[in-house]
Design an enzyme around this catalytic site. Structure first.
Site, PDB file in Angstrom:
ATOM      1  NE  ARG A 191      22.827 -25.485 -30.840  1.00  8.42           N
ATOM      2  CZ  ARG A 191      23.947 -26.117 -30.781  1.00  8.42           C
ATOM      3  NH1 ARG A 191      24.217 -27.036 -31.666  1.00  8.42           N
ATOM      4  NH2 ARG A 191      24.815 -25.865 -29.839  1.00  8.42           N
TER       5      ARG A 191
ATOM      6  CG  HIS B 120      31.007 -30.024 -40.978  1.00  5.74           C
ATOM      7  ND1 HIS B 120      32.048 -29.574 -40.197  1.00  5.74           N
ATOM      8  CD2 HIS B 120      30.868 -29.120 -41.977  1.00  5.74           C
ATOM      9  CE1 HIS B 120      32.520 -28.462 -40.691  1.00  5.74           C
ATOM     10  NE2 HIS B 120      31.821 -28.150 -41.768  1.00  5.74           N
TER      11      HIS B 120
END
Length: 114
Positions: free
Chosen positions: A93, A46
């Protein structure tokens, strides 16, 4: 969540693992993957400013990957073939090339696997 090559798949998932994926994101697990106990794989994230905005990204775990106990695989990670992730690692990531040992927080390549 996609699990590939169902005709010749071997997927081992130990106890205490948690996988989170939603329709905004995707988790892809290819063949011959071993997931040790207490691994968290989470495609969701988020915003820092507005936590009501979710921005999930795909996670791809390629073939012949071994994920050590208590590791975290976070949104947007792609783990290359034949990787080993040391226990307790946090994989952020990004694309991680194959045939490597990843370890640490954040996980980095510690050595090539030949």
């Amino acid at each position: 969540m996609e699990i590939h090559d169902s005709s010749n798949i071997s997927l081992t998932v130990s106890s205490g693992c948690y996988f989170a994926a939603s329709k905004r994101s995707k988790l892809v697990i290819k063949k011959n993957v071993i997931i040790a106990p207490n691994v968290l794989i989470n495609t969701e994230n988020h915003g820092l400013k507005d936590r009501r905005i979710y921005n999930g990204k795909i996670i791809i775990i390629n073939s012949n990957v071994w994920i050590g106990a208590n590791s975290l695989i976070l949104s947007g990670a792609e783990i290359g073939e034949n990787c080993t992730i040391a226990g307790g690692s946090v994989v952020l990531r990004g694309a991680y090339r194959g045939n490597t040992l990843l370890a640490g927080n954040p996980a980095v390549i510690k050595k090539e696997i030949v």
